[in-house]
Write an enzyme that holds these catalytic residues in place. Structure first.
Site, PDB file in Angstrom:
ATOM      1  N   LYS A  68       0.889  -1.167   0.000  1.00 36.07           N
ATOM      2  CA  LYS A  68       0.000   0.000   0.000  1.00 36.07           C
ATOM      3  C   LYS A  68       0.923   1.211   0.000  1.00 36.07           C
ATOM      4  CE  LYS A  68      -3.725   2.126   2.623  1.00 36.07           C
ATOM      5  NZ  LYS A  68      -3.183   3.282   3.335  1.00 36.07           N
ATOM      6  N   ALA A  73      -9.611   2.517   9.345  1.00 42.88           N
ATOM      7  CA  ALA A  73      -8.896   2.157  10.575  1.00 42.88           C
ATOM      8  C   ALA A  73      -9.527   2.851  11.777  1.00 42.88           C
ATOM      9  CB  ALA A  73      -7.423   2.528  10.452  1.00 42.88           C
ATOM     10  N   THR A  74      -9.348   4.168  11.846  1.00 37.57           N
ATOM     11  CA  THR A  74      -9.705   4.924  13.051  1.00 37.57           C
ATOM     12  C   THR A  74     -11.140   4.700  13.517  1.00 37.57           C
ATOM     13  OG1 THR A  74      -8.191   6.615  12.230  1.00 37.57           O
ATOM     14  CG2 THR A  74      -9.600   7.242  14.055  1.00 37.57           C
ATOM     15  N   ALA A  77      -9.593   6.064   4.017  1.00 34.69           N
ATOM     16  CA  ALA A  77      -9.410   7.191   4.937  1.00 34.69           C
ATOM     17  C   ALA A  77     -10.641   8.094   5.043  1.00 34.69           C
ATOM     18  CB  ALA A  77      -8.202   8.050   4.576  1.00 34.69           C
ATOM     19  N   GLY A  78     -10.894   8.515   6.271  1.00 34.91           N
ATOM     20  CA  GLY A  78     -11.939   9.489   6.545  1.00 34.91           C
ATOM     21  C   GLY A  78     -13.267   8.911   6.984  1.00 34.91           C
ATOM     22  N   GLY A  98      -8.177   9.784   9.756  1.00 38.32           N
ATOM     23  CA  GLY A  98      -8.522   9.958  11.168  1.00 38.32           C
ATOM     24  C   GLY A  98      -9.516  11.059  11.439  1.00 38.32           C
TER      25      GLY A  98
HETATM   26  C1  LIG Z   1      -3.690   6.178   4.216  1.00 31.72           C
HETATM   27  C2  LIG Z   1      -3.891   5.655   5.553  1.00 31.72           C
HETATM   28  O1  LIG Z   1      -3.025   5.674   6.367  1.00 31.72           O
HETATM   29  C3  LIG Z   1      -5.194   5.073   5.807  1.00 31.72           C
HETATM   30  O2  LIG Z   1      -5.191   3.748   5.403  1.00 31.72           O
HETATM   31  C4  LIG Z   1      -5.626   5.144   7.230  1.00 31.72           C
HETATM   32  O3  LIG Z   1      -4.953   4.222   8.002  1.00 31.72           O
HETATM   33  C5  LIG Z   1      -7.086   4.891   7.289  1.00 31.72           C
HETATM   34  O4  LIG Z   1      -7.699   6.077   7.463  1.00 31.72           O
HETATM   35  P1  LIG Z   1      -8.770   6.219   8.635  1.00 31.72           P
HETATM   36  O5  LIG Z   1      -8.033   5.977   9.896  1.00 31.72           O
HETATM   37  O6  LIG Z   1      -9.313   7.610   8.490  1.00 31.72           O
HETATM   38  O7  LIG Z   1      -9.810   5.163   8.388  1.00 31.72           O
END
Ligand SMILES: CC(=O)[C@@H](O)[C@H](O)COP(=O)(O)O
Length: 256
Positions: free
Chosen positions: A97, A206-207, A184-185, A158
């Protein structure tokens, strides 16, 4: 739900989990299981490839998911290429990635660095999944460079702001033939469902899970949201109407 095919491999889940932000590895393991994911992404600097117990790598092995190393923290194409090669040596996977961050405050991708990094890594035999902006032109450049997918940000990492520009995401979807993975987001389940309804092939987050009050429950919500969004996107939604359309026809109505 149909299988998700990326980089010539088939996955039953269209949800990819990032591992950053979890309170501990036990929480992370339960969230991975609840999410139904088959692929997790991990920053190379967070893994000790030599460590054989109690580490993040053990969670990956125990849950049977594919490891997708990422180049988080890189600021230039040269750094990202170097880190990708280290990851391939350490983990025996040519999947990467690709992240090249342009700015500390927004953590948004640096498109100028991203394209040459992708070209180099594809030439070096990697399966490249780049984290990119929601710019359809940049996405096409990355697809043309041979990337296996493109991973546009919905909003900054995040931030939990969801999809800032749904129209761009639709344009981006039309601009490339490779899978589109929203990355992300995402803040909550409806963001993930919307991404799928807009035509994304998968969602990486993730977050929203790792920092939720109840990560396991949120991971379950994300699994269901991705499935619901995918089904809705392929079920043929009704057109939006300006005025009402009675759901029950008028014929047969008794004279009152
Ligand atoms: C580009 C990056 O690092 C993403 O994969 C991040 O880990 C996920 O973004 P969120 O934490 O906003 O879901």
């Amino acid at each position: 739900m149909d299988d998700f095919v990326v980089g010539g491999e088939r996955f039953g889940s269209r949800l990819i989990l990032g591992t950053g932000g979890a309170a501990n590895l036990d929480v992370l393991e339960r969230a991975i299981k609840a999410s139904g994911t088959e692929m997790v992404t991990v920053a190379l600097r967070r893994i000790n490839a030599q460590k054989t117990s109690d580490g993040l790598l053990d969670v990956v092995v125990r849950t049977g998911v594919r490891l997708l190393p990422n180049t988080a923290g890189c600021r230039t194409a040269a750094e990202a290429v170097k880190l990708a090669h280290l990851a391939r040596e350490a983990f025996g996977t040519a999947w990467i990635k690709l992240e090249v961050i342009g700015d500390e405050r927004t953590l948004l991708p640096d498109g100028v660095e991203l394209v040459p990094a992708a070209e180099r890594l594809v030439a070096d035999g990697f399966t490249v999944l780049p984290y990119t902006n929601d710019d359809p032109i940049l996405a096409r450049r990355l697809a043309d460079a041979g990337c296996a997918a493109v991973m546009p940000a919905g909003s900054p990492i995040g931030s939990g702001l969801g999809i800032g520009n749904p129209h761009h995401l639709r344009l981006l979807r039309q601009a490339v033939d490779v899978p589109v993975i929203l990355d992300a987001g995402v803040g909550t389940a409806s963001d993930a469902a919307l991404a799928m309804e807009l035509g994304c092939d998968a969602v990486l987050l993730a977050t929203a899970v790792t920092r939720a009050a109840d990560p396991e429950r949120m991971a379950t919500a994300m699994r269901l949201a991705v499935e619901a969004g995918f089904l809705a996107a392929h079920a043929g939604r009704i057109p939006r109407r300006f005025h009402a359309l009675a759901s029950t026809p008028d014929e047969g109505r008794p004279d009152l």
